[in-house]
Design an enzyme around this catalytic site. Sequence first.
Site, short mmCIF file in Angstrom:
data_model
loop_
_atom_site.label_atom_id
_atom_site.label_comp_id
_atom_site.label_asym_id
_atom_site.label_seq_id
_atom_site.Cartn_x
_atom_site.Cartn_y
_atom_site.Cartn_z
N ASP A 1 -0.21 -6.94 8.33
CA ASP A 1 -0.10 -5.48 8.38
C ASP A 1 -1.40 -4.91 7.79
O ASP A 1 -1.57 -4.87 6.58
CB ASP A 1 1.13 -5.01 7.60
CG ASP A 1 1.27 -3.48 7.60
OD1 ASP A 1 0.30 -2.78 7.98
OD2 ASP A 1 2.36 -2.99 7.22
N LYS B 1 -2.81 4.31 11.05
CA LYS B 1 -3.64 5.15 10.16
C LYS B 1 -5.03 5.45 10.74
O LYS B 1 -5.15 6.25 11.64
CB LYS B 1 -3.66 4.55 8.77
CG LYS B 1 -2.27 4.60 8.13
CD LYS B 1 -2.25 4.58 6.62
CE LYS B 1 -0.88 4.96 6.11
NZ LYS B 1 -0.13 3.91 5.46
N PHE C 1 4.99 -2.94 1.33
CA PHE C 1 5.23 -1.63 1.94
C PHE C 1 4.86 -1.72 3.41
O PHE C 1 3.71 -1.92 3.77
CB PHE C 1 4.43 -0.50 1.28
CG PHE C 1 4.76 0.83 1.91
CD1 PHE C 1 5.88 1.54 1.50
CD2 PHE C 1 4.02 1.34 2.97
CE1 PHE C 1 6.23 2.74 2.12
CE2 PHE C 1 4.37 2.53 3.59
CZ PHE C 1 5.48 3.23 3.16
C1 LIG Z 1 1.28 3.60 5.81
C2 LIG Z 1 1.68 2.20 6.03
C3 LIG Z 1 2.71 1.86 6.93
C4 LIG Z 1 3.54 2.89 7.65
O1 LIG Z 1 2.78 3.73 8.46
P1 LIG Z 1 3.43 5.14 8.94
O2 LIG Z 1 2.44 5.66 9.91
O3 LIG Z 1 3.55 5.98 7.69
O4 LIG Z 1 4.76 4.83 9.53
C5 LIG Z 1 2.98 0.52 7.11
N1 LIG Z 1 2.30 -0.43 6.47
C6 LIG Z 1 1.30 -0.15 5.60
C7 LIG Z 1 0.58 -1.26 4.92
C8 LIG Z 1 0.97 1.18 5.32
O5 LIG Z 1 0.02 1.47 4.45
#
Ligand SMILES: *Cc1c(COP(=O)(O)O)cnc(C)c1O
Length: 403
Positions: free
Chosen positions: A232, A261, A147
């Site tokens: 990520d 985040k 994700f």
């Molecule tokens: C939430 C998330 C994203 C995307 O972030 P947004 O601010 O919602 O675009 C990408 N990678 C990971 C691992 C995430 O948890």
Amino acid sequence: MAHSTAPLPAEHLIAMEEEWGAHNYHPLDIVVERAAGAWVYDAEGRKYLDCLSAYSALNQGHCHPRILSALREQAERVTLTSRAFRNDQLPLFCQELAALCRMQMVLPMNTGAEAVETAIKAARRWGYTKKGITAEKAEIIVCANNFHGRTTTIVGFSSEEGYRDGFGPFTPGFVTVPFGDVAALEAAITPNTAAFLFEPIQCEAGILIPPAGYLQSVASLCRKHNVLMMADEIQTGLGRTGAMFACWREDVQPDVFILGKALSGGFYPVSAVVSSREVLGVFSPGTHGSTYGGNPLACAVARAAVKVVVEEDLARRAVELGEWMLADLRARLQHPAIQEIRGCGLLIAIDLREPARPFCEKLMKLGLLCKETHSHVIRLAPPLVISRDDLDWACRQLEEVFR
Ligand SMILES: *Cc1c(COP(=O)(O)O)cnc(C)c1O
């Protein structure tokens, strides 16, 4: 006052949202009116313990006073300059975040998905200009069940049909391997591979933790084949898993950190790609940008949010509270629906043999907020500032639901 209104009842607000807002989420029917620390309150004055933390955007807790005052102070000075002009917060943000990450350069964006897109662009350009990959041939390896966000390019390399269906055609240049499988990664690497993009723990997929030593092996493979290791850490970073970054739990320094985040502690969307001069140096004026990226309000908020993570030692809290909670839940919860309870820091999964949603709804009625992920998993990720007593209370509500 023009906007003075009596509060609308919750059912009315829910009906309004259903009528006027697109239905791209399926929220629990609690209408939050205010929040502080680990607790949120609805208009009727009921309180709930937040065990989701906006998918780990709220590691510092709701409305952290230090971040709030940074936001207030900056909002009264200057909020947006665009990158057409310089501002006095961006240099400090970049320097402080680079130092925190033990990296050399920062490229600020807004949402997580944009930071991932930025990393993809950096990797491709690095592949062509530094590694010597033939034009238009660069490949990026990703993991099954990843994700990385919701933009068209990113959902194009998702393995989740629901994320992709009806949104093609997609961007080429991505190759998928199973998560946690070093041999599969090595087999997928070609001279055209620019980068390996991965989550150190796959959160949305159900908090999937790779085998011990995986990140170390990935790091040496990437080094051997001159492939960028791009972590990520949007959800796992900034203390959540019990280290500042989940990669550091295995003493691994990736080539690229992708952050978002908790980088702004829930106040304002702030994301960033953090890397070396060799990688982020591929961008020259005009090759990438964002109107709001690196704005002074975002930078002031993120600087305060990062300081809170460091100065309140939130990673250590995540280790201590997480270990305690995991052991407590394993001892307390004995229910045939439970297949496994696993976790890392304050990121804990209760993996069920049946859909998790009904359990989340029962927990909400008891005053505990959490959300199913991947239909069969309950994700528990409270703010890292949560007290031991509140966490103990959460465990008792879970015991009640799994009686
Ligand atoms: C939430 C998330 C994203 C995307 O972030 P947004 O601010 O919602 O675009 C990408 N990678 C990971 C691992 C995430 O948890």
